[in-house]
Every structure is written in structure tokens, then in C-alpha cells.
Design an enzyme around this catalytic site. Structure first.
Site, short mmCIF file in Angstrom:
data_model
loop_
_atom_site.label_atom_id
_atom_site.label_comp_id
_atom_site.label_asym_id
_atom_site.label_seq_id
_atom_site.Cartn_x
_atom_site.Cartn_y
_atom_site.Cartn_z
N LYS A 69 65.21 32.40 -10.34
CA LYS A 69 65.18 30.93 -10.23
C LYS A 69 64.12 30.33 -11.16
O LYS A 69 64.40 29.44 -11.94
CB LYS A 69 64.86 30.48 -8.79
CG LYS A 69 65.85 30.94 -7.75
CD LYS A 69 65.51 30.39 -6.36
CE LYS A 69 64.21 30.94 -5.77
NZ LYS A 69 64.20 32.38 -5.47
N ARG A 125 65.43 24.85 1.41
CA ARG A 125 65.70 26.21 1.89
C ARG A 125 66.09 26.23 3.35
O ARG A 125 66.35 27.31 3.90
CB ARG A 125 64.45 27.08 1.77
CG ARG A 125 64.08 27.36 0.36
CD ARG A 125 63.04 28.45 0.28
NE ARG A 125 62.37 28.30 -0.98
CZ ARG A 125 61.91 29.28 -1.73
NH1 ARG A 125 62.01 30.52 -1.31
NH2 ARG A 125 61.34 29.06 -2.87
N ARG A 165 57.14 43.06 -11.04
CA ARG A 165 56.26 41.90 -11.18
C ARG A 165 54.95 42.12 -10.44
O ARG A 165 53.89 41.64 -10.87
CB ARG A 165 56.95 40.63 -10.66
CG ARG A 165 56.16 39.37 -10.98
CD ARG A 165 56.86 38.10 -10.57
NE ARG A 165 57.06 38.04 -9.14
CZ ARG A 165 57.76 37.09 -8.53
NH1 ARG A 165 58.36 36.15 -9.25
NH2 ARG A 165 57.89 37.08 -7.23
N ARG A 212 51.30 39.08 -7.73
CA ARG A 212 51.48 37.96 -6.79
C ARG A 212 51.29 38.48 -5.37
O ARG A 212 51.84 39.52 -5.01
CB ARG A 212 52.88 37.36 -6.98
CG ARG A 212 52.88 35.85 -6.88
CD ARG A 212 54.24 35.28 -7.19
NE ARG A 212 55.08 35.20 -6.00
CZ ARG A 212 56.24 34.56 -5.98
NH1 ARG A 212 56.69 33.98 -7.08
NH2 ARG A 212 56.95 34.52 -4.88
N ARG A 221 60.77 38.34 3.04
CA ARG A 221 61.28 37.17 2.30
C ARG A 221 62.79 37.24 2.17
O ARG A 221 63.49 36.23 2.26
CB ARG A 221 60.62 37.11 0.91
CG ARG A 221 59.20 36.53 0.94
CD ARG A 221 58.36 37.00 -0.23
NE ARG A 221 58.84 36.57 -1.53
CZ ARG A 221 58.54 37.20 -2.68
NH1 ARG A 221 57.77 38.28 -2.67
NH2 ARG A 221 59.00 36.75 -3.81
P1 AP5 Z 1 61.71 34.88 -11.06
O1 AP5 Z 1 62.26 33.99 -12.11
O2 AP5 Z 1 60.29 34.75 -10.68
O3 AP5 Z 1 62.65 34.80 -9.76
P2 AP5 Z 1 62.58 33.81 -8.54
O4 AP5 Z 1 63.96 33.68 -8.02
O5 AP5 Z 1 61.87 32.56 -8.94
O6 AP5 Z 1 61.70 34.69 -7.54
P3 AP5 Z 1 60.49 34.28 -6.63
O7 AP5 Z 1 59.84 35.55 -6.20
O8 AP5 Z 1 59.66 33.23 -7.25
O9 AP5 Z 1 61.28 33.65 -5.41
P4 AP5 Z 1 60.80 33.31 -4.00
O10 AP5 Z 1 61.88 32.46 -3.51
O11 AP5 Z 1 60.48 34.51 -3.20
O12 AP5 Z 1 59.37 32.62 -4.23
P5 AP5 Z 1 58.88 31.13 -4.33
O13 AP5 Z 1 57.75 31.11 -5.25
O14 AP5 Z 1 59.99 30.22 -4.57
O15 AP5 Z 1 62.03 36.39 -11.48
C1 AP5 Z 1 61.55 37.48 -10.71
C2 AP5 Z 1 61.13 38.60 -11.67
O16 AP5 Z 1 62.28 39.09 -12.34
C3 AP5 Z 1 60.14 38.14 -12.75
O17 AP5 Z 1 59.23 39.17 -13.02
C4 AP5 Z 1 61.05 37.87 -13.95
O18 AP5 Z 1 60.39 38.06 -15.16
C5 AP5 Z 1 62.16 38.90 -13.75
N1 AP5 Z 1 63.47 38.44 -14.25
C6 AP5 Z 1 63.96 37.17 -14.25
N2 AP5 Z 1 65.20 37.13 -14.78
C7 AP5 Z 1 65.50 38.42 -15.11
C8 AP5 Z 1 66.66 39.03 -15.71
N3 AP5 Z 1 67.73 38.32 -16.06
N4 AP5 Z 1 66.64 40.37 -15.88
C9 AP5 Z 1 65.53 41.12 -15.52
N5 AP5 Z 1 64.42 40.58 -14.98
C10 AP5 Z 1 64.41 39.25 -14.77
O19 AP5 Z 1 58.34 30.89 -2.86
C11 AP5 Z 1 57.18 31.58 -2.40
C12 AP5 Z 1 56.85 31.19 -0.98
O20 AP5 Z 1 56.53 29.79 -0.94
C13 AP5 Z 1 57.96 31.34 0.05
O21 AP5 Z 1 58.03 32.67 0.54
C14 AP5 Z 1 57.51 30.36 1.11
O22 AP5 Z 1 56.46 30.86 1.87
C15 AP5 Z 1 57.00 29.20 0.26
N6 AP5 Z 1 58.06 28.24 -0.04
C16 AP5 Z 1 58.57 27.96 -1.28
N7 AP5 Z 1 59.53 27.02 -1.18
C17 AP5 Z 1 59.64 26.71 0.14
C18 AP5 Z 1 60.46 25.82 0.88
N8 AP5 Z 1 61.40 25.06 0.27
N9 AP5 Z 1 60.31 25.77 2.21
C19 AP5 Z 1 59.36 26.49 2.83
N10 AP5 Z 1 58.55 27.37 2.21
C20 AP5 Z 1 58.69 27.47 0.86
MG MG Z 2 60.09 31.60 -8.38
#
Ligand code: AP5
Ligand code: MG
Length: 191
Positions: free
Chosen positions: A13, A88, A127, A133, A144
Site C-alpha cells: 500500500k 479499516r 523489512r 519497524r 496484524r
Molecule cells: P509496503 O509498501 O510498506 O506495504 P504496506 O501494505 O504499506 O504494509 P504496512 O506494513 O505498512 O501495512 P500495515 O497495514 O501493517 O501498516 P500501517 O503502517 O498502515 O511494503 C511492505 C514491504 O514490501 C516493504 O519493505 C516494501 O519495500 C516491499 N514491497 C512493496 N512492494 C513490493 C513488491 N511489488 N515486490 C516485493 N516487495 C515489495 O499501520 C500500522 C499500524 O498503525 C496498524 O497496525 C494500526 O495499529 C495503526 N493504524 C494504521 N491505520 C489505522 C486505522 N485506519 N485504524 C486504526 N489503526 C490504524
Molecule cells: Mg504502509
């Protein structure tokens, strides 16, 4: 252009949101990134969010909703935005509907990135080594994923029924995935 990116942790994402938002000239707004910035600066919001993030749980809706409301009220989001990781929960869907309706616009499209669980774990474990992280540990990654399945997957059906869903295969090179997303969004009309 008002679009959302959904998908399980590690689906890409954040990676794709930056590129696609740049393409459309709109801000990419990542709730996870805003929370992490607050944690890094030790703000009140950061202290509250950290407890949940470190456990792989969602931050409570009231906290998250208010944060998003304030962010999309900023001037750079007037012409549109790409939300990465919000909504979400079903309560967040309602809240976002209200926020967008209030501005007289509508949601244009919802991109869901699909990637199989084995690849997701491989990406996040890799990662963990490069970025360190706090929530990229084995236990928290698993939690998660569970929380996503329980609380966020049901949203896919909601947006499908509204005719807004663009399901995109998230496997492959980053550039390939970007092209698939742009192709899927080509059919989306701007409001
Ligand atoms: P990346 O692009 O970082 O993927 P992502 O989907 O953004 O993964 P996240 O870990 O950020 O998602 P998440 O939902 O767990 O965390 P968030 O920060 O939103 O890619 C992942 C890895 O793969 C990277 O190393 C990248 O380089 C690699 N990659 C990318 N594309 C690739 C490809 N095509 N091929 C190979 N490798 C690739 O949320 C964190 C926390 O915040 C949540 O757990 C929660 O506690 C809180 N939070 C966030 N939003 C909310 C909400 N709306 N409501 C409540 N709590 C929330
Ligand atoms: Mg992300």
C-alpha cells in the site's frame, strides 16, 4: 480524485500510494505513517497510538477518525487525496462517507492489493532487517494479519456493492503493480 488503498500488511500500500498519488498530483495520506511520526516525536497522540501499534491492534476509531478529519481538511487535500490504510473498520467507513459528503464530493475508487500470505510474511521479515519497524516482529505481524482479516476484509464487500472496487494483483515488480493500478483506475471517473 478521491481514492483509497486497502490490503493486508505488507501488500505494498505505502509503496504504491506514493507513486500513484504523485501520478495524480494528490497527497498520499497514510494513517500508519502519521501515527509513526507522532510516536517519533513523542506527542500525546503518539503515546496513545504506540500501545496499540506495538501489539498489532488498531488504534481506537475516535482517535483515528479525528486525525484523518484534520488531515483532509488541510489545503493540499482540497483537490483530492489518496488514503493509505484508512478506513479499516466499518465505523471508519461511515465516518469517511460523512467527511467526503460534507465537502460535496464523492469517493471515486477503492484499490485492494492482493498478495498471498507467504509473500507478505517474507516482505515484512525482510523489512524488519532493513528498517527495524517496531511492529515487524513475527508475533505482531501475525496479529496484524488476523486483525486485518477480522476487521478490514469485510469492507471489501461493502465497496464492491457500491461498484467502487478495483482488485489488483500485488505480486510482481513494483512498476508492474503500479501499471496494473493505473489501468484499473483508468475506468474511474473523477468527481
Ligand atoms: P509496503 O509498501 O510498506 O506495504 P504496506 O501494505 O504499506 O504494509 P504496512 O506494513 O505498512 O501495512 P500495515 O497495514 O501493517 O501498516 P500501517 O503502517 O498502515 O511494503 C511492505 C514491504 O514490501 C516493504 O519493505 C516494501 O519495500 C516491499 N514491497 C512493496 N512492494 C513490493 C513488491 N511489488 N515486490 C516485493 N516487495 C515489495 O499501520 C500500522 C499500524 O498503525 C496498524 O497496525 C494500526 O495499529 C495503526 N493504524 C494504521 N491505520 C489505522 C486505522 N485506519 N485504524 C486504526 N489503526 C490504524
Ligand atoms: Mg504502509
Amino acid at each position: 480524485m478521491r481514492i483509497l488503498f486497502m490490503g493486508p500488511p505488507g501488500a505494498g500500500k505505502g509503496t504504491q500510494a506514493e507513486i500513484v498519488a504523485g501520478h495524480f498530483g494528490i497527497p498520499a495520506i497514510s494513517t500508519g505513517d502519521i501515527f509513526r511520526a507522532n510516536v517519533a516525536q513523542d506527542t500525546e497522540l503518539g503515546v496513545e497510538a504506540k500501545r496499540f501499534m506495538d501489539a498489532g491492534e488498531y488504534v481506537p476509531d475516535e482517535v483515528t477518525n479525528l486525525m484523518v478529519r484534520n488531515r483532509i481538511d488541510e489545503q493540499d487535500a482540497e483537490k483530492g487525496f489518496l488514503l493509505d490504510g484508512y478506513p479499516r473498520t466499518l465505523a471508519q467507513v461511515d465516518e469517511l462517507d460523512g467527511m467526503i459528503r460534507h465537502t460535496g464530493h464523492r469517493l471515486d475508487g477503492v484499490v485492494v492489493l492482493t498478495v498471498d500470505p507467504v509473500e507478505l510474511v517474507a516482505r515484512l521479515t525482510a523489512r524488519a532487517e532493513s528498517e527495524g519497524r517496531a511492529d515487524d516482529t513475527e508475533d505482531v505481524i501475525r496479529r496484524r494479519q488476523e486483525v486485518y482479516t477480522e476487521q478490514t476484509e469485510p469492507l471489501i464487500e461493502v465497496y464492491r456493492q457500491r461498484g467502487l472496487l478495483c482488485e489488483v494483483d500485488g505480486l510482481g515488480e513494483v512498476e508492474e503493480v503500479t501499471q496494473r493500478i493505473l489501468d484499473a483506475l483508468a475506468g474511474v471517473e473523477e468527481s
